[in-house]
Every structure is written in C-alpha cells, then in structure tokens.
Design an enzyme around this catalytic site. Structure first.
Site, PDB file in Angstrom:
ATOM      1  N   TYR A  34      16.220 -10.102   5.171  1.00 36.21           N
ATOM      2  CA  TYR A  34      17.043 -11.276   5.515  1.00 36.21           C
ATOM      3  C   TYR A  34      18.240 -11.408   4.590  1.00 36.21           C
ATOM      4  O   TYR A  34      19.103 -12.248   4.786  1.00 36.21           O
ATOM      5  CB  TYR A  34      16.177 -12.547   5.441  1.00 36.21           C
ATOM      6  CG  TYR A  34      15.453 -12.680   4.129  1.00 36.21           C
ATOM      7  CD1 TYR A  34      16.041 -13.291   3.035  1.00 36.21           C
ATOM      8  CD2 TYR A  34      14.184 -12.124   3.967  1.00 36.21           C
ATOM      9  CE1 TYR A  34      15.389 -13.367   1.823  1.00 36.21           C
ATOM     10  CE2 TYR A  34      13.516 -12.200   2.763  1.00 36.21           C
ATOM     11  CZ  TYR A  34      14.122 -12.824   1.695  1.00 36.21           C
ATOM     12  OH  TYR A  34      13.481 -12.877   0.486  1.00 36.21           O
ATOM     13  N   SER A  58      14.813 -13.736  -4.641  1.00 32.12           N
ATOM     14  CA  SER A  58      13.875 -14.271  -3.653  1.00 32.12           C
ATOM     15  C   SER A  58      14.351 -15.611  -3.095  1.00 32.12           C
ATOM     16  O   SER A  58      15.051 -16.384  -3.736  1.00 32.12           O
ATOM     17  CB  SER A  58      12.482 -14.397  -4.244  1.00 32.12           C
ATOM     18  OG  SER A  58      12.344 -15.651  -4.816  1.00 32.12           O
ATOM     19  N   SER A 110      12.194 -18.022  -1.680  1.00 29.68           N
ATOM     20  CA  SER A 110      11.202 -19.096  -1.611  1.00 29.68           C
ATOM     21  C   SER A 110      11.451 -20.224  -2.601  1.00 29.68           C
ATOM     22  O   SER A 110      11.321 -21.402  -2.256  1.00 29.68           O
ATOM     23  CB  SER A 110       9.805 -18.526  -1.839  1.00 29.68           C
ATOM     24  OG  SER A 110       9.522 -17.585  -0.856  1.00 29.68           O
ATOM     25  N   ASN A 119      -0.371 -13.502   1.966  1.00 23.93           N
ATOM     26  CA  ASN A 119       0.918 -13.967   1.439  1.00 23.93           C
ATOM     27  C   ASN A 119       0.853 -15.405   0.931  1.00 23.93           C
ATOM     28  O   ASN A 119       1.843 -15.921   0.428  1.00 23.93           O
ATOM     29  CB  ASN A 119       2.035 -13.820   2.480  1.00 23.93           C
ATOM     30  CG  ASN A 119       2.006 -14.922   3.508  1.00 23.93           C
ATOM     31  OD1 ASN A 119       0.942 -15.409   3.871  1.00 23.93           O
ATOM     32  ND2 ASN A 119       3.167 -15.322   3.974  1.00 23.93           N
ATOM     33  N   GLY A 173       7.397   1.728   8.369  1.00 22.45           N
ATOM     34  CA  GLY A 173       6.725   1.331   7.126  1.00 22.45           C
ATOM     35  C   GLY A 173       5.318   0.839   7.406  1.00 22.45           C
ATOM     36  O   GLY A 173       5.051   0.230   8.458  1.00 22.45           O
ATOM     37  N   GLY A 175       3.278  -0.888   4.853  1.00 23.38           N
ATOM     38  CA  GLY A 175       2.841  -1.643   3.670  1.00 23.38           C
ATOM     39  C   GLY A 175       2.206  -2.966   4.070  1.00 23.38           C
ATOM     40  O   GLY A 175       1.674  -3.106   5.177  1.00 23.38           O
ATOM     41  N   LYS A 235       0.775  -7.863  -1.783  1.00 26.41           N
ATOM     42  CA  LYS A 235       0.054  -8.555  -0.695  1.00 26.41           C
ATOM     43  C   LYS A 235      -1.333  -7.972  -0.431  1.00 26.41           C
ATOM     44  O   LYS A 235      -2.213  -8.669   0.056  1.00 26.41           O
ATOM     45  CB  LYS A 235       0.876  -8.503   0.594  1.00 26.41           C
ATOM     46  CG  LYS A 235       2.094  -9.372   0.522  1.00 26.41           C
ATOM     47  CD  LYS A 235       2.836  -9.447   1.831  1.00 26.41           C
ATOM     48  CE  LYS A 235       4.038 -10.363   1.639  1.00 26.41           C
ATOM     49  NZ  LYS A 235       4.745 -10.649   2.853  1.00 26.41           N
ATOM     50  N   ASP A 291     -10.229 -15.315   7.991  1.00 24.10           N
ATOM     51  CA  ASP A 291     -10.674 -14.266   8.926  1.00 24.10           C
ATOM     52  C   ASP A 291      -9.539 -13.289   9.237  1.00 24.10           C
ATOM     53  O   ASP A 291      -9.742 -12.088   9.346  1.00 24.10           O
ATOM     54  CB  ASP A 291     -11.173 -14.898  10.226  1.00 24.10           C
ATOM     55  CG  ASP A 291     -12.487 -15.628   9.996  1.00 24.10           C
ATOM     56  OD1 ASP A 291     -13.138 -15.376   8.950  1.00 24.10           O
ATOM     57  OD2 ASP A 291     -12.854 -16.464  10.843  1.00 24.10           O
ATOM     58  N   ASP A 348       2.485 -14.769   7.361  1.00 24.60           N
ATOM     59  CA  ASP A 348       3.466 -13.840   7.942  1.00 24.60           C
ATOM     60  C   ASP A 348       3.164 -13.647   9.424  1.00 24.60           C
ATOM     61  O   ASP A 348       4.075 -13.438  10.243  1.00 24.60           O
ATOM     62  CB  ASP A 348       3.380 -12.462   7.261  1.00 24.60           C
ATOM     63  CG  ASP A 348       3.998 -12.451   5.875  1.00 24.60           C
ATOM     64  OD1 ASP A 348       4.910 -13.263   5.622  1.00 24.60           O
ATOM     65  OD2 ASP A 348       3.566 -11.629   5.040  1.00 24.60           O
TER      66      ASP A 348
HETATM   67  N1  LIG Z   1      11.255 -11.963   6.687  1.00 23.59           N
HETATM   68  C1  LIG Z   1      10.055 -12.237   6.213  1.00 23.59           C
HETATM   69  O1  LIG Z   1       9.488 -13.303   6.455  1.00 23.59           O
HETATM   70  C2  LIG Z   1       9.357 -11.223   5.397  1.00 23.59           C
HETATM   71  C3  LIG Z   1       7.988 -11.385   5.140  1.00 23.59           C
HETATM   72  C4  LIG Z   1       7.362 -10.423   4.395  1.00 23.59           C
HETATM   73  C5  LIG Z   1       8.071  -9.336   3.899  1.00 23.59           C
HETATM   74  N2  LIG Z   1       9.403  -9.220   4.148  1.00 23.59           N
HETATM   75  C6  LIG Z   1      10.145  -8.065   3.638  1.00 23.59           C
HETATM   76  O2  LIG Z   1       9.521  -6.900   4.141  1.00 23.59           O
HETATM   77  C7  LIG Z   1       9.650  -5.838   3.197  1.00 23.59           C
HETATM   78  C8  LIG Z   1       8.300  -5.203   2.920  1.00 23.59           C
HETATM   79  O3  LIG Z   1       7.433  -6.121   2.300  1.00 23.59           O
HETATM   80  P1  LIG Z   1       5.902  -5.724   1.990  1.00 23.59           P
HETATM   81  O4  LIG Z   1       5.307  -6.877   1.320  1.00 23.59           O
HETATM   82  O5  LIG Z   1       5.271  -5.155   3.202  1.00 23.59           O
HETATM   83  O6  LIG Z   1       6.100  -4.545   0.920  1.00 23.59           O
HETATM   84  P2  LIG Z   1       5.122  -3.322   0.622  1.00 23.59           P
HETATM   85  O7  LIG Z   1       3.700  -3.737   0.761  1.00 23.59           O
HETATM   86  O8  LIG Z   1       5.558  -2.727  -0.659  1.00 23.59           O
HETATM   87  O9  LIG Z   1       5.426  -2.301   1.798  1.00 23.59           O
HETATM   88  C9  LIG Z   1       6.679  -1.749   2.023  1.00 23.59           C
HETATM   89  C10 LIG Z   1       6.515  -0.418   2.765  1.00 23.59           C
HETATM   90  O10 LIG Z   1       7.813   0.061   3.048  1.00 23.59           O
HETATM   91  C11 LIG Z   1       7.804   1.485   2.969  1.00 23.59           C
HETATM   92  N3  LIG Z   1       8.810   1.919   1.984  1.00 23.59           N
HETATM   93  C12 LIG Z   1       8.980   1.451   0.727  1.00 23.59           C
HETATM   94  N4  LIG Z   1      10.002   2.106   0.124  1.00 23.59           N
HETATM   95  C13 LIG Z   1      10.474   2.995   1.036  1.00 23.59           C
HETATM   96  C14 LIG Z   1      11.508   3.972   1.019  1.00 23.59           C
HETATM   97  N5  LIG Z   1      12.278   4.178  -0.062  1.00 23.59           N
HETATM   98  N6  LIG Z   1      11.693   4.722   2.139  1.00 23.59           N
HETATM   99  C15 LIG Z   1      10.919   4.539   3.235  1.00 23.59           C
HETATM  100  N7  LIG Z   1       9.935   3.629   3.299  1.00 23.59           N
HETATM  101  C16 LIG Z   1       9.718   2.865   2.225  1.00 23.59           C
HETATM  102  C17 LIG Z   1       6.413   1.914   2.516  1.00 23.59           C
HETATM  103  O11 LIG Z   1       5.679   2.294   3.678  1.00 23.59           O
HETATM  104  P3  LIG Z   1       5.120   3.809   3.827  1.00 23.59           P
HETATM  105  O12 LIG Z   1       4.557   4.171   2.482  1.00 23.59           O
HETATM  106  O13 LIG Z   1       4.115   3.648   4.893  1.00 23.59           O
HETATM  107  O14 LIG Z   1       6.262   4.689   4.200  1.00 23.59           O
HETATM  108  C18 LIG Z   1       5.838   0.652   1.926  1.00 23.59           C
HETATM  109  O15 LIG Z   1       4.444   0.589   2.029  1.00 23.59           O
HETATM  110  C19 LIG Z   1      10.319  -6.458   1.958  1.00 23.59           C
HETATM  111  O16 LIG Z   1      11.686  -6.195   2.013  1.00 23.59           O
HETATM  112  C20 LIG Z   1      10.057  -7.937   2.122  1.00 23.59           C
HETATM  113  O17 LIG Z   1      11.031  -8.740   1.497  1.00 23.59           O
HETATM  114  C21 LIG Z   1      10.051 -10.146   4.886  1.00 23.59           C
END
Ligand SMILES: NC(=O)c1ccc[n+]([C@@H]2O[C@H](COP(=O)([O-])OP(=O)(O)OC[C@H]3O[C@@H](n4cnc5c(N)ncnc54)[C@H](OP(=O)(O)O)[C@@H]3O)[C@@H](O)[C@H]2O)c1
Length: 244
Positions: free
Chosen positions: A200, A14, A16, A85, A122, A124, A64, A76, A100
């Site tokens: 990233y 990570s 952070s 987050n 996705g 999530g 989250k 809100d 976010d």
């Molecule tokens: N750059 C930034 O500031 C930032 C901020 C937040 C998060 N992120 C990144 O964004 C990503 C997601 O974070 P999150 O907190 O949203 O996670 P999350 O709540 O676990 O959601 C991820 C989603 O990705 C999909 N997924 C997971 N594994 C998969 C696979 N093997 N094949 C296809 N789809 C898959 C699923 O959606 P479905 O079930 O709908 O298919 C899942 O709900 C992470 O890599 C995180 O590090 C980056």
C-alpha cells in the site's frame, strides 16, 4: 492506560501506529495508545511481554507464523491457516486471531464479477490468509514461490492468460525499495485481469504500474489494511469470555 502495538522487524514505514493513534484522537478514546515494538528476532517476544503491560498487538512481517508457539490459544481460523496478525491479552493469556482474512475478503468483494482463477505470488504469512479466502470463494489458485516447483522462472504465457486475478503477497515494491517487483511476464496481461497488490506504500507500486500499462484493473492493499485494523480494534474492544 491500555497499551496496544505492532511487532515486526522493521516498522519505520508502518501504517498502524498512525492509524490507531489518529483513530483514538478522533473518537475521544483517551485510555488507549498504540506503539511500535521492533523485534530483531521473535525470540525477543517473551521479554517484550514480561516488560510491558500490553492489551493487544498486531503482528507484521516476518512474524505472523513464528509468533504462534508463544501464544496460549489461537482462533479456529488461525489453526487452519497458521498465521496470526492480532493478539488479545485476555486475563494474562495471549490469544491469536487473524483479521487479514476478513480484510482481504471485504476488499475483494466488489471486484470479483466472473473471476474464477488466480495466481498468488509468494507463500509467506499473509499468503495463507489469501489462500483461505480464495478457497472459501471457490476461486482456484496457484501459488508462485521461490522454493517450489512453480517459481518465477516457469510462469508461462498460458498461466498468466488463464489467471483472472494475480495477487502480490511479497514485500517487493514496498517503500523504500519502490523499484522492485515480482518477476512475472507482464506482457501477457490484458484488460480482463485484476492485479491486486497487498503493498500500500507507494499507492501505485511498480507491480501495479505494469498492470496499468497493459490495461488491467488494479487494486492496492490500503483498503484491506484499514479493514483488518478496524477488525483488530473490534476484537480488542469487545468482551471475550474464553475458557482458557
Ligand atoms: N495490505 C494489507 O492489509 C497487508 C496485510 C498483510 C501484509 N501485507 C504486506 O504483504 C507483504 C507480505 O507480508 P507477510 O507478513 O506475508 O510477510 P512474510 O511472511 O515474510 O512473507 C513474504 C513472502 O514473500 C516472498 N518474498 C519475500 N522476499 C522476496 C523476494 N525478494 N523475491 C520474491 N519473493 C519474496 C516469500 O515467499 P516465498 O518464499 O514463497 O517465495 C515470503 O515468504 C508485506 O509487504 C506486508 O506489508 C499487507
């Protein structure tokens, strides 16, 4: 000492902790430190709170959404999108926020030009923030999810061609699984597309490499990450007078 930190399932890569501790050092903030707290299950959260005097937390994958029932109050925006987050401990009450949203919005701002349509990969936690921002910006979106009618097997040539922006919100491609990527028909991409990857690390994921191959504009998740971290700090370091 004020203790801040990150909760998530696997925090070995990570960003952070390094970001905040370097910030504290650079800015002479000697009263604060930032730690990682790995939780195998969100049910471990109350014990973490009981055993540590925490001033604020960031929340990452996959908690989250599941963190919300443990909070005393939510903003809100969180009420609307169901994803947190950032938590601030205000007089022993835990208040949930989402930075976010602003991170994504600000990082997308200069890339929008005439873009009107998008495809979100996705559904999530962070995907909800992306959907919220796109709605506010009046950009149409469709969400590709493994559990919906629009899954990866039925993404058509037309759908790719009519989507100005394609956003990867899945963890596919994140270190150490750098060879994985969302399975979409990349061959229909062209220079009019913007591929935005929330990943990233690595800087150029396999998803973005495909974008480059077909001449798209590309953007990784680093700027969003930095903005959302700075916005978390603004929340933690400002005085809140909430009626809790
Ligand atoms: N750059 C930034 O500031 C930032 C901020 C937040 C998060 N992120 C990144 O964004 C990503 C997601 O974070 P999150 O907190 O949203 O996670 P999350 O709540 O676990 O959601 C991820 C989603 O990705 C999909 N997924 C997971 N594994 C998969 C696979 N093997 N094949 C296809 N789809 C898959 C699923 O959606 P479905 O079930 O709908 O298919 C899942 O709900 C992470 O890599 C995180 O590090 C980056």
């Amino acid at each position: 000492m004020k203790i801040y930190g990150l909760i998530g399932e696997n925090l070995s890569h990570s960003f952070s902790s390094r970001y905040f501790n370097e910030k504290f050092l650079k800015e002479g903030i000697t009263y604060a430190c930032y730690k990682n707290f790995e939780l195998k299950n969100i049910s471990e959260f109350p014990q973490l709170i009981r055993e540590n005097n925490l001033s604020g937390l960031n929340i990452t994958i996959p908690y989250k959404e599941s963190i919300i029932p443990f909070l005393d109050k939510i903003s809100d925006e969180v009420k609307e999108i169901g994803s947190v987050n950032t938590i601030k401990n205000i007089n022993e009450k835990l208040v949930g926020f989402n930075t976010d949203i602003i991170g994504f919005e600000k990082s997308l701002h200069t890339l929008l030009q005439n873009k009107k349509t998008s495809l979100i990969l996705g559904n999530g936690g962070v995907s909800k923030s992306i959907q919220f921002v796109l709605q506010q910006l009046n950009i149409q979106f469709k969400v590709v999810s493994r559990n919906s009618d629009l899954d990866y097997h039925n993404i058509t040539e037309d759908l790719i061609k009519e989507s100005d922006i394609i956003i990867n919100t899945t963890p596919l491609g994140t270190h150490p699984n750098i060879n994985s990527y969302p399975e979409i028909p990349y061959k229909y991409l062209n220079s009019k597309h913007l591929l935005y990857d929330l990943v990233y690390n690595p800087e150029i994921s396999q998803f973005l490499k495909f974008g480059k191959k077909y001449g798209t504009q590309i953007k990784n998740g680093l700027e969003m990450l930095q903005i959302q971290a700075d916005e978390s700090w603004k929340i933690w370091s400002s005085d809140f007078n909430l009626n809790l």
